[in-house]
Design a protein around this motif. Structure first.
Motif, PDB file in Angstrom:
ATOM      1  N   VAL A   1     -21.817  72.263  38.494  1.00 16.96           N
ATOM      2  CA  VAL A   1     -22.106  71.839  37.114  1.00 16.96           C
ATOM      3  C   VAL A   1     -20.979  70.918  36.623  1.00 16.96           C
ATOM      4  CG1 VAL A   1     -22.618  72.607  34.777  1.00 16.96           C
ATOM      5  CG2 VAL A   1     -23.294  74.036  36.708  1.00 16.96           C
ATOM      6  N   VAL A   2     -19.748  71.284  36.965  1.00 14.80           N
ATOM      7  CA  VAL A   2     -18.592  70.454  36.575  1.00 14.80           C
ATOM      8  C   VAL A   2     -18.710  69.072  37.221  1.00 14.80           C
ATOM      9  CG1 VAL A   2     -16.078  70.203  36.824  1.00 14.80           C
ATOM     10  CG2 VAL A   2     -17.049  72.426  36.185  1.00 14.80           C
ATOM     11  N   GLN A   3     -19.069  69.055  38.494  1.00 15.74           N
ATOM     12  CA  GLN A   3     -19.227  67.776  39.207  1.00 15.74           C
ATOM     13  C   GLN A   3     -20.233  66.885  38.478  1.00 15.74           C
ATOM     14  OE1 GLN A   3     -21.347  68.121  42.864  1.00 15.74           O
ATOM     15  NE2 GLN A   3     -20.926  66.035  43.504  1.00 15.74           N
ATOM     16  N   GLU A   4     -21.349  67.479  38.103  1.00 17.57           N
ATOM     17  CA  GLU A   4     -22.405  66.720  37.433  1.00 17.57           C
ATOM     18  C   GLU A   4     -21.916  66.233  36.064  1.00 17.57           C
ATOM     19  OE1 GLU A   4     -24.723  67.544  34.812  1.00 17.57           O
ATOM     20  OE2 GLU A   4     -25.847  65.703  35.232  1.00 17.57           O
ATOM     21  N   LYS A   5     -21.227  67.107  35.324  1.00 18.70           N
ATOM     22  CA  LYS A   5     -20.764  66.721  33.985  1.00 18.70           C
ATOM     23  C   LYS A   5     -19.703  65.622  34.041  1.00 18.70           C
ATOM     24  CE  LYS A   5     -21.976  70.855  31.387  1.00 18.70           C
ATOM     25  NZ  LYS A   5     -21.569  72.084  30.719  1.00 18.70           N
ATOM     26  N   LEU A   6     -18.914  65.632  35.113  1.00 16.38           N
ATOM     27  CA  LEU A   6     -17.889  64.594  35.267  1.00 16.38           C
ATOM     28  C   LEU A   6     -18.485  63.302  35.800  1.00 16.38           C
ATOM     29  CD1 LEU A   6     -14.909  66.639  36.832  1.00 16.38           C
ATOM     30  CD2 LEU A   6     -14.982  65.648  34.539  1.00 16.38           C
ATOM     31  N   GLY A   7     -19.718  63.385  36.312  1.00 17.57           N
ATOM     32  CA  GLY A   7     -20.376  62.199  36.875  1.00 17.57           C
ATOM     33  C   GLY A   7     -19.817  61.809  38.231  1.00 17.57           C
ATOM     34  N   LEU A   8     -19.364  62.811  38.989  1.00 14.39           N
ATOM     35  CA  LEU A   8     -18.782  62.518  40.307  1.00 14.39           C
ATOM     36  C   LEU A   8     -19.858  62.405  41.374  1.00 14.39           C
ATOM     37  CD1 LEU A   8     -15.619  64.748  40.245  1.00 14.39           C
ATOM     38  CD2 LEU A   8     -15.662  62.359  40.927  1.00 14.39           C
ATOM     39  N   GLN A   9     -19.612  61.537  42.348  1.00 22.59           N
ATOM     40  CA  GLN A   9     -20.558  61.360  43.440  1.00 22.59           C
ATOM     41  C   GLN A   9     -20.506  62.581  44.364  1.00 22.59           C
ATOM     42  OE1 GLN A   9     -17.550  60.632  43.410  1.00 22.59           O
ATOM     43  NE2 GLN A   9     -16.705  59.840  45.307  1.00 22.59           N
ATOM     44  N   VAL A  10     -21.176  62.533  45.503  1.00 28.44           N
ATOM     45  CA  VAL A  10     -21.284  63.688  46.398  1.00 28.44           C
ATOM     46  C   VAL A  10     -19.927  64.065  46.990  1.00 28.44           C
ATOM     47  CG1 VAL A  10     -22.356  64.549  48.509  1.00 28.44           C
ATOM     48  CG2 VAL A  10     -23.662  63.089  46.956  1.00 28.44           C
ATOM     49  N   ILE A  11     -19.463  65.227  46.639  1.00 26.64           N
ATOM     50  CA  ILE A  11     -18.226  65.786  47.207  1.00 26.64           C
ATOM     51  C   ILE A  11     -18.440  67.292  47.333  1.00 26.64           C
ATOM     52  CG2 ILE A  11     -16.539  64.081  46.352  1.00 26.64           C
ATOM     53  CD1 ILE A  11     -16.022  66.018  43.983  1.00 26.64           C
ATOM     54  N   PRO A  12     -17.606  67.987  48.125  1.00 20.69           N
ATOM     55  CA  PRO A  12     -17.742  69.451  48.171  1.00 20.69           C
ATOM     56  C   PRO A  12     -17.428  70.059  46.802  1.00 20.69           C
ATOM     57  CG  PRO A  12     -16.293  68.635  49.932  1.00 20.69           C
ATOM     58  CD  PRO A  12     -16.545  67.488  49.008  1.00 20.69           C
ATOM     59  N   ALA A  13     -18.226  71.040  46.404  1.00 19.09           N
ATOM     60  CA  ALA A  13     -17.981  71.729  45.123  1.00 19.09           C
ATOM     61  C   ALA A  13     -18.485  73.157  45.251  1.00 19.09           C
ATOM     62  CB  ALA A  13     -18.685  71.008  43.978  1.00 19.09           C
ATOM     63  N   PHE A  14     -17.609  74.119  45.007  1.00 20.69           N
ATOM     64  CA  PHE A  14     -18.021  75.526  45.108  1.00 20.69           C
ATOM     65  C   PHE A  14     -17.104  76.419  44.272  1.00 20.69           C
ATOM     66  CE2 PHE A  14     -14.613  76.831  48.039  1.00 20.69           C
ATOM     67  CZ  PHE A  14     -14.251  75.627  48.612  1.00 20.69           C
ATOM     68  N   ASP A  15     -17.583  77.634  44.031  1.00 16.74           N
ATOM     69  CA  ASP A  15     -16.822  78.598  43.224  1.00 16.74           C
ATOM     70  C   ASP A  15     -16.128  79.625  44.116  1.00 16.74           C
ATOM     71  OD1 ASP A  15     -17.937  77.313  41.095  1.00 16.74           O
ATOM     72  OD2 ASP A  15     -19.235  78.972  40.470  1.00 16.74           O
ATOM     73  N   ILE A  16     -15.071  80.201  43.579  1.00 20.49           N
ATOM     74  CA  ILE A  16     -14.392  81.316  44.231  1.00 20.49           C
ATOM     75  C   ILE A  16     -14.382  82.484  43.255  1.00 20.49           C
ATOM     76  CG2 ILE A  16     -12.075  82.156  44.851  1.00 20.49           C
ATOM     77  CD1 ILE A  16     -11.720  79.739  46.535  1.00 20.49           C
ATOM     78  N   SER A  17     -14.821  83.640  43.752  1.00 19.65           N
ATOM     79  CA  SER A  17     -14.872  84.825  42.906  1.00 19.65           C
ATOM     80  C   SER A  17     -13.818  85.813  43.386  1.00 19.65           C
ATOM     81  CB  SER A  17     -16.270  85.445  42.998  1.00 19.65           C
ATOM     82  OG  SER A  17     -16.280  86.683  42.351  1.00 19.65           O
ATOM     83  N   ALA A  18     -12.682  85.832  42.752  1.00 21.35           N
ATOM     84  CA  ALA A  18     -11.624  86.777  43.111  1.00 21.35           C
ATOM     85  C   ALA A  18     -10.954  87.290  41.839  1.00 21.35           C
ATOM     86  CB  ALA A  18     -10.611  86.132  44.053  1.00 21.35           C
ATOM     87  N   GLY A  19     -11.745  87.432  40.782  1.00 24.35           N
ATOM     88  CA  GLY A  19     -11.244  87.975  39.522  1.00 24.35           C
ATOM     89  C   GLY A  19     -10.061  87.173  39.001  1.00 24.35           C
ATOM     90  N   CYS A  20      -9.101  87.893  38.439  1.00 21.67           N
ATOM     91  CA  CYS A  20      -7.931  87.224  37.863  1.00 21.67           C
ATOM     92  C   CYS A  20      -7.047  86.604  38.940  1.00 21.67           C
ATOM     93  CB  CYS A  20      -7.126  88.217  37.032  1.00 21.67           C
ATOM     94  SG  CYS A  20      -8.076  88.993  35.738  1.00 21.67           S
ATOM     95  N   THR A  21      -7.279  86.947  40.220  1.00 19.74           N
ATOM     96  CA  THR A  21      -6.513  86.344  41.313  1.00 19.74           C
ATOM     97  C   THR A  21      -7.168  85.057  41.798  1.00 19.74           C
ATOM     98  OG1 THR A  21      -6.193  88.654  41.982  1.00 19.74           O
ATOM     99  CG2 THR A  21      -5.234  87.006  43.421  1.00 19.74           C
ATOM    100  N   GLY A  22      -8.271  84.676  41.170  1.00 19.19           N
ATOM    101  CA  GLY A  22      -9.071  83.553  41.656  1.00 19.19           C
ATOM    102  C   GLY A  22      -8.283  82.270  41.855  1.00 19.19           C
ATOM    103  N   PHE A  23      -7.387  81.955  40.940  1.00 18.26           N
ATOM    104  CA  PHE A  23      -6.649  80.693  41.058  1.00 18.26           C
ATOM    105  C   PHE A  23      -5.730  80.702  42.281  1.00 18.26           C
ATOM    106  CE2 PHE A  23      -3.108  77.825  40.133  1.00 18.26           C
ATOM    107  CZ  PHE A  23      -3.807  76.649  39.906  1.00 18.26           C
TER     108      PHE A  23
END
Ligand code: ACO
Length: 330
Positions: A98-120
């Motif tokens: 969704v972020v990729q689309e909102k930024l108007g970026l072309q095709v690049i890898p985009a995915f989420d990481i789910s690790a709670g507060c350690t996610g970053f």
């Protein structure tokens, strides 16, 4: 084996929604007080997003802040990784898409990481791997959370703790940037998963069988999480020190997940170090989960606290239960 490239944090950005809610304001709707919240958590206020704002909006806000402040062009972003527990959509599409689309970026890898507060912490290490192996030239690593959407606002045990916001860094290889990511440790103890969870809405209790709708908000065993956090904060610091043949005096800053000032005080005591080595901004933002560390880095940068050559540890702990840390030489 192919030589791995050095990987740097080139730029930092952050965004919090403008609406700031103090403890006193919160005490008008839930049975609590400024005194209790401050003395038990160190929190003075939190920023809360309006209903129409999504996690990806916060993430885009942080990205734009980073691009503007550092004069970076959009095409310089080679991939997007969003660490979050509050995805725009349950399951898919990924918030990073969704972020990729909102930024108007072309095709690049985009995915989420789910690790709670350690996610970053996890996302930074994944990004380091992607860049070090040459898969992509750079990765936009975002920690973004709209925790207000999963908070039970009638539960004083949890609702006073959280805030909304996003922070990000651009990670890249090559000629050197501000901070080289030199090492990371990542851990999880699944046995403690129930201490911090959203009981319903996933495949273990889908919404259509959860009648009436309940348990779709964050549930926490505060005492158990507190004990876990104090223990692992020390463990991660010790592990990063020992793996890198360093002593605590070699570290200039510890940037912990901003969960609770008492957790940090207790960990400082166990590590036998001055609490001033820990950067803290929980008073202004409360706990923003995966966003708290990049928001802290952005503040440190703005205040001129990050100086070239300094050794910085970022330490995260949270749902999963997950925990880990990165060692960055700025
Ligand atoms: N205002 C007033 N009173 C409150 C509030 C509140 N907001 N919340 C709880 N209380 C009351 C309780 O009802 C209890 O009252 P009782 O003795 O009459 O039953 C009393 O305060 C003490 O409650 P405890 O839960 O024992 O309070 P404690 O000292 O353990 O502090 C806290 C609670 C702050 C949640 C603590 O356990 C903690 O810091 N845990 C870590 C959890 C954390 O930081 N989670 C963040 C998410 S996870 C993460 O980011 C890693």
């Amino acid at each position: 084996m192919k030589k791995l490239a050095e990987v740097y944090v080139r730029a930092v950005g952050a965004y919090v929604p403008p609406r700031r809610v103090t403890n006193d304001e919160l005490a008008q709707t839930v049975d609590t007080s400024d005194d209790w919240i401050r003395s038990h958590t160190g929190i003075g206020a939190r920023h809360l997003a309006d209903e129409s704002v999504t996690t990806s909006d916060l993430a885009v806000g942080a990205t734009k802040d980073m691009l503007k402040r550092h004069g970076i062009q959009l095409p310089e972003i080679g991939a997007i990784v969003v660490a979050t527990s509050t995805q725009d959509y349950l399951g898919f599409p990924a918030t990073a898409c969704v972020v990729q689309e909102k930024l108007g970026l072309q095709v690049i890898p985009a995915f989420d990481i789910s690790a709670g507060c350690t996610g970053f912490i996890y996302a930074l290490e994944v990004a380091r791997g992607l860049v070090a192996t040459g898969t992509v030239p750079s990765v936009l690593v975002i920690g973004a959370e709209k925790l207000s959407a999963i908070t039970d606002w009638s539960d004083r045990n949890t609702c006073v703790l959280f805030g909304d916001g996003a922070g990000c860094v651009l990670v890249q290889g090559g000629q050197g940037g501000e901070g080289e990511i030199v090492d990371s440790v990542l851990h999880a103890e699944g046995s403690g998963g129930s201490y911090l969870c959203i009981p319903q809405g996933g495949t273990s209790a889908p919404f259509d069988t959860a009648v009436p709708l309940q348990g779709h908000k964050l549930h926490m065993d505060g005492r158990a999480v507190y004990n876990f956090a104090v223990r692992v904060l020390k463990e991660v610091v010790d592990e990063l020190l020992s793996r890198n043949h360093l002593v605590i005096e070699d570290i200039d800053w510890i940037v912990p997940h901003q969960a609770n000032s008492r957790i940090i005080s207790a960990a400082a005591k166990r590590l036998k170090i001055d609490q001033a080595k820990f950067f803290m901004n929980i008073e202004d933002y409360a706990n923003t989960s995966a966003a708290s560390i990049p928001i802290a880095l952005r503040e440190m940068e703005e205040q001129g606290l990050l100086k070239r050559g300094q050794r910085i540890m970022t330490i995260g702990f949270g749902a999963g239960l997950t925990y880990g840390g990165n060692l960055i030489i700025w």
